[in-house]
Design a protein around this motif. Structure first.
Motif, short mmCIF file in Angstrom:
data_model
loop_
_atom_site.label_atom_id
_atom_site.label_comp_id
_atom_site.label_asym_id
_atom_site.label_seq_id
_atom_site.Cartn_x
_atom_site.Cartn_y
_atom_site.Cartn_z
N ARG A 13 -12.68 -62.46 118.66
CA ARG A 13 -13.87 -62.67 119.46
C ARG A 13 -14.12 -61.54 120.44
O ARG A 13 -15.27 -61.25 120.77
N THR A 14 -13.07 -60.92 120.96
CA THR A 14 -13.28 -59.84 121.92
C THR A 14 -14.04 -58.69 121.26
O THR A 14 -15.02 -58.19 121.80
N TYR A 15 -13.56 -58.28 120.12
CA TYR A 15 -14.22 -57.21 119.37
C TYR A 15 -15.67 -57.59 119.05
O TYR A 15 -16.61 -56.81 119.28
N ALA A 16 -15.85 -58.82 118.54
CA ALA A 16 -17.20 -59.25 118.16
C ALA A 16 -18.13 -59.32 119.36
O ALA A 16 -19.31 -58.96 119.27
N THR A 17 -17.61 -59.75 120.51
CA THR A 17 -18.45 -59.87 121.70
C THR A 17 -18.83 -58.50 122.24
O THR A 17 -19.98 -58.29 122.66
N VAL A 18 -17.90 -57.58 122.24
CA VAL A 18 -18.23 -56.21 122.67
C VAL A 18 -19.31 -55.62 121.76
O VAL A 18 -20.27 -54.99 122.24
N ALA A 33 -26.45 -62.57 115.80
CA ALA A 33 -25.56 -63.73 115.60
C ALA A 33 -24.78 -63.58 114.30
O ALA A 33 -23.57 -63.88 114.24
N ILE A 34 -25.44 -63.13 113.25
CA ILE A 34 -24.75 -62.93 111.97
C ILE A 34 -23.68 -61.85 112.10
O ILE A 34 -22.57 -61.97 111.56
N LEU A 35 -24.00 -60.79 112.85
CA LEU A 35 -23.01 -59.74 113.07
C LEU A 35 -21.78 -60.32 113.77
O LEU A 35 -20.64 -60.03 113.39
N TRP A 36 -22.00 -61.14 114.78
CA TRP A 36 -20.88 -61.76 115.49
C TRP A 36 -20.07 -62.66 114.55
O TRP A 36 -18.85 -62.66 114.57
N LEU A 70 -22.08 -67.28 124.65
CA LEU A 70 -22.80 -66.10 124.17
C LEU A 70 -24.20 -66.47 123.69
O LEU A 70 -25.16 -65.73 123.94
N ALA A 71 -24.31 -67.61 123.01
CA ALA A 71 -25.63 -68.03 122.52
C ALA A 71 -26.58 -68.29 123.68
O ALA A 71 -27.73 -67.83 123.68
#
Length: 565
Positions: free
Chosen positions: A152-157, A140-143, A62-63
């Motif tokens: 991670r799925t929720y955070a990535t979406v 990035a902080i939100l993730w 993601l980064a």
């Protein structure tokens, strides 16, 4: 990260370690009655297994993908622009002198720019890069906040949807106070969660630092403070000694950090406050106008700026319904705690706060005031659906939809830019070609000055863009006013002379970017304004810049020699 398992004082807590929860009394050495109460689960909710350690591993793909996304957007924006955004120009003008405040805003964004500017000089790419760093940092902080709480799925979406909000792609090259405040607002959300989840004073102190830095960025930090207050009340912070003392310490830290700027305000006639009252907060709209302003602002945030993000969330939901409920991974199961209240506090409070300002105070709300806060509207919207929905999302279709949306946004930008096929319809600052402006006046101005151009006098946008386009990068004297330009030595004009640029009053149907700067009348009284009929010795810049004139202010006879740059 420690999350409480019980519901009352003295409850047990567990240390996240893989899929196991090891009960311990928290915090160690503190009597149970004095410990901070846990974050309370929703009524009827049972604690779920903690996310696996693999789910919390750094998201390097993601980064790297985010960096590639930023590179594409920054390259496209720079290639299509004729001049940097006005906000970037202002920062590159102000950074010539470190102050505790500037005539429009508090100082922190300018301070952050100072170090890079000392190394690389006043180039627009510095502001483009810092704007991108702040935007990606906030995401990035939100993730980092969402991944431990929802997987991670929720955070990535949520991250991909945030990248679709047009504040953060079409304006990625903006470096202004909203962008820095967005980073600090995201940091405040994460630190607030840590403070309540652990009760440790270090997180409260860090939250106070984040809020203090926010106050040194833009006064809109009161919206972030409102989010903190709403969540604190929801968590009944007054029941815990640790939370009461921590909240007090955070407030004291933030106030202490803000005190020097308050003193600067006192000694500078409260310039930024007067600017805010004279521009947006002092609009004094009628009741009908207030309702229209509130509705227009809210609809623009949700159905314009955030519309691509909502479309991506819709795609994600559609893929989730195609899978069996049992397909959700354990790592994506929610943790039963107060996190939903946190996400709603940061996502919904700003969307209510701004329209309330219009309704109650008659404020004229600039649309960009939503930029620091709209990012959290994404997880707030995601919380409206059952939590297991996001654990069942198929990421491949979501990624394909994300790429398609980004390509559509890029194509729209290219087609509607001043360099695109519909460029003739573009108005405003986007049509100002800074390099062409500098080419039109520089050679003649140097001849008349007898040397390099050391000072440009004019309105902040035009004079600032001209300064950046000139190889000398001269200082800018805003509207001829030393009080607005502390980076200009009082005797520099007399010793070096200046190139002055100014607009005649726009005629009927004149483009938006030719509207008069609000300080023009005061500049005229000081002898630096452009009279309605133009300067007697003024020269037109050229056909590409209608009603724009320039002239040279010669150095004063008998003045000391012009100092070296």
């Amino acid at each position: 990260m420690r999350l409480a398992v019980g519901n009352g004082p003295g409850a047990k807590s567990g240390e996240m370690d893989g899929a196991n929860m090891t009960p311990t009394v928290w915090p160690p050495g503190v009597p149970a009655a004095a410990a901070a109460p846990p974050l309370v689960p929703a009524p009827g909710a049972a604690p779920a297994p903690a996310p696996a350690r693999a789910a919390l591993a750094p998201g390097w793909p993601l980064a790297l993908g985010s960096l590639a996304w930023a590179g594409v957007w920054l390259g496209t924006l720079a290639a299509l622009a004729l001049a940097p955004p006005v906000d970037d120009i202002e920062q590159l003008t102000w950074v010539r002198s470190l102050q505790w405040g500037y005539y429009k805003h508090p100082p922190l964004p300018t301070w952050l720019l100072w170090g890079p500017e000392q190394l690389f000089g006043p180039t627009p790419w510095l502001t483009y890069g810092l704007g991108a760093v702040c935007t990606l940092g906030a995401l990035a902080i939100l993730w980092m906040l969402l991944a431990p709480l929802r997987g991670r799925t929720y955070a990535t979406v949520a991250l991909l949807a945030g990248l679709c909000i047009t504040y953060y792609n079409r304006q990625l090259h903006f470096y202004n106070h909203e962008v820095v405040l967005m980073l600090l607002t995201s940091a405040s959300a994460w630190l607030c969660w840590r403070a309540f989840a652990t009760g440790r004073r270090r997180w409260w102190l860090a939250l106070g630092v984040a809020l203090g830095l926010g106050a040194l960025t833009k006064y809109q930090v009161v919206v972030t403070l409102a989010s903190v207050a709403v969540f604190a009340v929801h968590q009944r912070f007054w029941r815990s000694t640790a939370h009461r003392q921590g909240a007090l310490a955070a407030c004291l830290i933030a106030l202490l950090m803000f005190v020097p700027h308050v003193e600067w305000l006192r000694t500078h006639d409260f310039g930024p406050v007067r600017y805010a009252l004279g521009s947006s907060l002092g609009a004094g709209l009628s009741m009908l106008g207030r309702a229209g302003q509130a509705g227009h602002w809210l609809l623009d945030q949700l159905l314009n700026r955030a519309l691509p993000a909502l479309l991506l969330l819709a795609v994600a939901v559609a893929t989730a319904h195609k899978q069996a409920p049992g397909a959700a991974a354990a790592a994506d199961r929610p943790v039963a705690d107060g996190s939903r209240a946190l996400l709603w506090a940061w996502g919904a409070v700003p969307l209510a706060f701004m329209p309330a300002m219009a309704l109650l105070a008659g404020a004229d709300l600039p649309l960009h005031w939503g930029a620091p806060f709209l990012l959290f509207a994404v997880p707030a919207a995601m919380e409206l659906l059952p939590r297991d929905t996001w654990g069942r999302v198929a990421m491949k279709p979501v990624l394909r939809a994300f790429v398609l949306l980004q390509l559509l946004l890029l194509a729209t930008l290219a087609l509607t830019s001043v360099r695109g096929p519909f460029g003739s319809r573009v108005h405003g600052w986007h049509r100002v070609d800074a390099q062409a402006l500098a080419h039109s006046v520089a050679a003649a101005a140097r001849r008349q000055l007898g040397g390099p151009i050391r000072l440009v006098v004019g309105d902040p946008a035009t004079a600032g863009a001209l300064s950046l386009a000139l190889p000398e990068h001269p200082l800018v004297m805003i509207d001829g006013r030393l009080d607005l330009s502390p980076w200009v030595a009082p005797d520099l004009l007399a010793r070096c002379g200046a190139l002055q640029i100014g607009h005649l009053p726009p005629g009927p149907g004149a483009p938006h970017h030719l509207r008069l700067h609000p300080h023009r009348a005061q500049a005229e009284r000081l002898g630096f304004g452009l009279p309605d009929h133009g300067w007697p010795d003024g020269q037109p810049v050229g056909a590409a810049f209608p009603r724009l004139q320039w002239r040279v202010i010669p150095r004063t006879a008998g003045a000391a020699a012009c100092p070296a740059p």
